[in-house]
Design a protein around this motif. Structure first.
Motif, PDB file in Angstrom:
ATOM      1  N   ALA A   1      42.957  31.128  33.831  1.00 19.52           N
ATOM      2  CA  ALA A   1      42.162  32.124  33.558  1.00 19.52           C
ATOM      3  C   ALA A   1      42.148  33.241  32.204  1.00 19.52           C
ATOM      4  N   LEU A   2      44.105  32.791  31.907  1.00 22.69           N
ATOM      5  CA  LEU A   2      44.039  33.691  30.470  1.00 22.69           C
ATOM      6  C   LEU A   2      43.235  32.585  29.648  1.00 22.69           C
ATOM      7  N   ARG A   3      43.449  31.111  29.711  1.00 23.56           N
ATOM      8  CA  ARG A   3      42.356  30.339  28.404  1.00 23.56           C
ATOM      9  C   ARG A   3      41.548  30.852  28.658  1.00 23.56           C
ATOM     10  N   THR A   4      40.534  31.117  29.759  1.00 27.45           N
ATOM     11  CA  THR A   4      39.239  31.582  29.433  1.00 27.45           C
ATOM     12  C   THR A   4      39.007  32.549  28.759  1.00 27.45           C
ATOM     13  N   ALA A   5      40.094  33.573  29.310  1.00 26.55           N
ATOM     14  CA  ALA A   5      39.436  34.534  28.253  1.00 26.55           C
ATOM     15  C   ALA A   5      39.542  34.625  27.010  1.00 26.55           C
ATOM     16  N   ALA A   6      40.887  34.195  26.873  1.00 24.99           N
ATOM     17  CA  ALA A   6      41.189  33.412  25.026  1.00 24.99           C
ATOM     18  C   ALA A   6      39.913  32.776  24.008  1.00 24.99           C
ATOM     19  N   ALA A   7      39.391  32.144  25.163  1.00 21.50           N
ATOM     20  CA  ALA A   7      37.873  31.476  24.586  1.00 21.50           C
ATOM     21  C   ALA A   7      36.804  32.467  24.503  1.00 21.50           C
ATOM     22  N   GLY A   8      36.683  33.963  24.782  1.00 25.58           N
ATOM     23  CA  GLY A   8      35.606  34.524  24.858  1.00 25.58           C
ATOM     24  C   GLY A   8      34.874  34.475  26.383  1.00 25.58           C
ATOM     25  N   GLY A   9      35.607  34.164  27.233  1.00 26.68           N
ATOM     26  CA  GLY A   9      35.314  33.759  28.599  1.00 26.68           C
ATOM     27  C   GLY A   9      35.415  35.348  29.425  1.00 26.68           C
ATOM     28  N   PRO A  10      35.162  36.086  30.174  1.00 26.62           N
ATOM     29  CA  PRO A  10      36.000  36.929  31.088  1.00 26.62           C
ATOM     30  C   PRO A  10      36.874  37.184  31.512  1.00 26.62           C
ATOM     31  N   GLU A  11      37.272  38.486  30.981  1.00 26.61           N
ATOM     32  CA  GLU A  11      38.333  39.060  30.741  1.00 26.61           C
ATOM     33  C   GLU A  11      39.573  38.643  31.786  1.00 26.61           C
TER      34      GLU A  11
END
Length: 597
Positions: free
Chosen positions: A381-391
């Motif tokens: 979840a953190l990596r996805t948010a860092a990559a511009g995905g869902p917060e």
């Protein structure tokens, strides 16, 4: 505005008064005094400087004031080329924007010994007097008639770098300010401190370089030493500095009566590595790095016990985090001691705590992990948010606890945490302040428009996944126990966690409270009430007045002292929060005896 607190009573320029008879020079008188100190052909003056001092300006001022003298820039004359220095320190700087590895170089490593010897030959052969200027001037193998230290506090260096000043001998004025600080923190300042400490016994004068050279201030080394020894024997404050931030609030602007432009996120009011110490002689104030006191009087200031553990380093930091009408801090974690030592070369880590000076309705602290959090799920979840995905849905993974005025939350390294909006936090922590691993910054950019650095992999390597809701509640929230009371006062242990080396005690009082440093430095803040006075039972120091929210230091050598309501604080119920290095009863008693002896 807190009840009973006069607006603007917080002193932003606290100073240590010295006898008005102490010699001090300003402006043109500085160069007249220095010029008179080394006269005759071949007589030589060394002005050694801290990196960050404006060397070209010092050289220009010397040439203008002493036109008969040969002025030598030791850096141009004998320092290694910048490219060679970069090779020597490259492994310390790394490619990271913020973090490097602590350097153990010494200043001679950055100089060519043959070229230093050539400068000495030029002095010996000169038919006029000579001034050698620069960081490293005292390295020249010559018996200088006069030695001057042009000193510089680290916060002043950072302020200048933000305005475009480069690092030492670098053409990086336009570089990211965080990278400039990294070069200073991990290499330049460490080298400069080793050099400066060795220079102290040789000094004849100290030059205040925090202002322009047309208004320079000069004191003798004897006055410098008197100021430091005075500070080491009595309560004192360092000079606070304030900084805006993307999550900053407005509490400090109102309560401290500061300019209302923008916001203020931080106030660093007890970080001797960064702060200044002011010495006042009559109407003249001299600004010095507070770190000079730590180097000159480590045993008197820190105490034998703390000095034995940390060396000449001030291990406790007090600062403010203002999110009133602001936003959440970044979600973050600090490294474990083993990790910070192995990866960054630091000897101890950034344990900390949040003490709530004030809180708005609905304020909260993010602390510890929710029950049954799956590490890999949170990491994804953190990596996805860092990559511009869902917060990142922080509350799906991280506990939140209500935050009220005078609550105290312990945050040992490895604990996920951040302060929420509408809080005024007194952060009490260990000194290695730079090692914050941001995990999620709520999708924000910095005030410079650049995304703030996130160090997710470092964070994931340090999160203690077993610090779940129950553990956090049982160990880190509301750990307050009454430990003593007397006439008009109650002492509570507010309790940093046993994994942390800092002990904190809160005293509520309406009358005189007895204190004792017990052989280790005490750092206190008046967290409730308008005004108090710190006194010596045997008149060993002049009474010292403190105001609401002011942090002050009581050196270990002080021993016994008292605090009572004073002035606008009389008739109020006051409170101080005191931090010290944790010790056993037996060790503390023995150390106190040794310090007093």
């Amino acid at each position: 505005m807190p009840r009973g607190v006069p607006k603007g009573s917080y002193d932003t320029q606290p100073a240590i008064d010295l006898p008005p008879t102490e010699p001090v020079w300003s402006g043109a008188d500085v160069w007249a005094e220095l010029g008179a100190s080394f006269e005759g052909p071949g007589a030589a003056l060394a002005i050694d400087a801290y990196p960050g001092a404006d060397i070209p300006a010092i050289i220009a001022a010397a040439r203008a004031a002493l036109p008969d003298a040969l002025v030598i820039d030791v850096e141009d004359a004998a320092a290694l080329p910048t490219e060679r220095i970069d090779e020597l320190i490259g492994a310390n700087l790394t490619d990271d924007r913020v973090f490097g590895v602590m350097g153990h170089q010494r200043l001679p490593d950055f100089y060519d010994p043959e070229r230093l010897a050539a400068v000495a030959d030029r002095i010996r052969d000169a038919d006029r007097r000579v001034v050698v200027i620069g960081w490293g001037a005292a390295l020249v193998p010559h018996d200088f008639r006069t030695v001057v230290l042009a000193d510089m506090p680290r916060w002043e260096i950072q302020t200048r770098q933000r305005a475009g000043a480069p690092n030492w001998r670098c053409d990086n004025g336009g570089e990211d300010a965080l990278r400039k600080v990294k070069r200073g923190f991990f290499v330049e300042w460490r080298v400069a401190d080793r050099h400066k400490r060795a220079l102290f016994p040789r000094l004849d004068y100290v030059l205040d370089t925090t202002i322009d050279l047309d208004h320079a201030k000069l004191i003798t080394a004897d006055t410098f030493r008197l100021g430091l020894s005075t500070a080491a024997s009595r309560p004192f404050r360092v000079v606070p500095f304030f900084d805006p931030g993307v999550w900053g609030g407005h509490w400090m602007q109102e309560v401290f009566d500061l300019p209302a432009d923008g916001n203020l996120a931080w106030c660093f009011d007890c970080v001797p590595e960064e702060n200044s110490l002011l010495l006042r002689v009559g109407e003249t104030t001299i600004e010095l790095p507070a770190l000079d006191l730590v180097f000159a009087h480590p045993r008197e200031l820190l105490g034998e016990l703390t000095f034995a553990r940390f060396g000449a380093e001030f291990p406790i930091r007090f600062d403010f985090l203002d999110t009133m009408a602001g936003g959440n801090l970044s979600l973050q974690v600090h490294p474990l001691t083993d990790y910070i030592s192995d990866v960054f070369g630091m000897t101890y880590t950034q344990d900390e705590s949040y003490y709530l000076m004030d809180a708005g309705e609905g304020a909260e602290v993010y602390l510890g992990l929710r029950d049954d959090v799956e590490p890999e799920q949170m990491a994804v979840a953190l990596r996805t948010a860092a990559a511009g995905g869902p917060e990142f849905a922080a509350t799906d993974f991280v506990n939140t606890f209500p935050a009220h005025k005078h609550d105290h939350f312990a945050i040992p390294a490895g604990t996920v945490h951040c302060s929420g909006a509408d809080s005024m936090v007194l952060e009490i922590s260990a000194t290695p302040y730079i090692f914050t691993f941001k995990m999620w910054d709520w999708g924000r950019v910095g005030l410079d428009g650049i995304p703030r650095p996130v160090h997710l992999e470092h964070a994931l390597n340090n999160i203690q996944w077993d610090r779940d809701t129950q553990w956090t509640r049982d160990n880190l929230v509301a750990q307050t126990t009454e430990v003593a009371r007397g006439d008009g006062w109650v002492e509570e242990r507010t309790g940093l966690h046993e994994l942390e080396f800092i002990e904190t005690r809160r005293h509520w009082f309406t009358d005189v409270v007895p204190h004792d440093t017990r052989g280790t430095v005490n750092v206190l803040n008046l967290v409730e009430g308008a005004e108090a006075i710190v006194e010596s039972p045997d008149a060993a120091f002049e009474p010292f007045v403190v105001h609401y929210a002011e942090t002050f230091i009581v050196p270990a050598a002080v021993g016994r002292y008292t605090i009572r309501p004073h002035g606008a604080g009389e008739g109020q119920r006051l409170a101080t929060l005191k931090a010290s290095v944790r010790a056993t009863e037996t060790t503390a008693t023995k150390t106190t005896t040794a310090v007093r002896a």
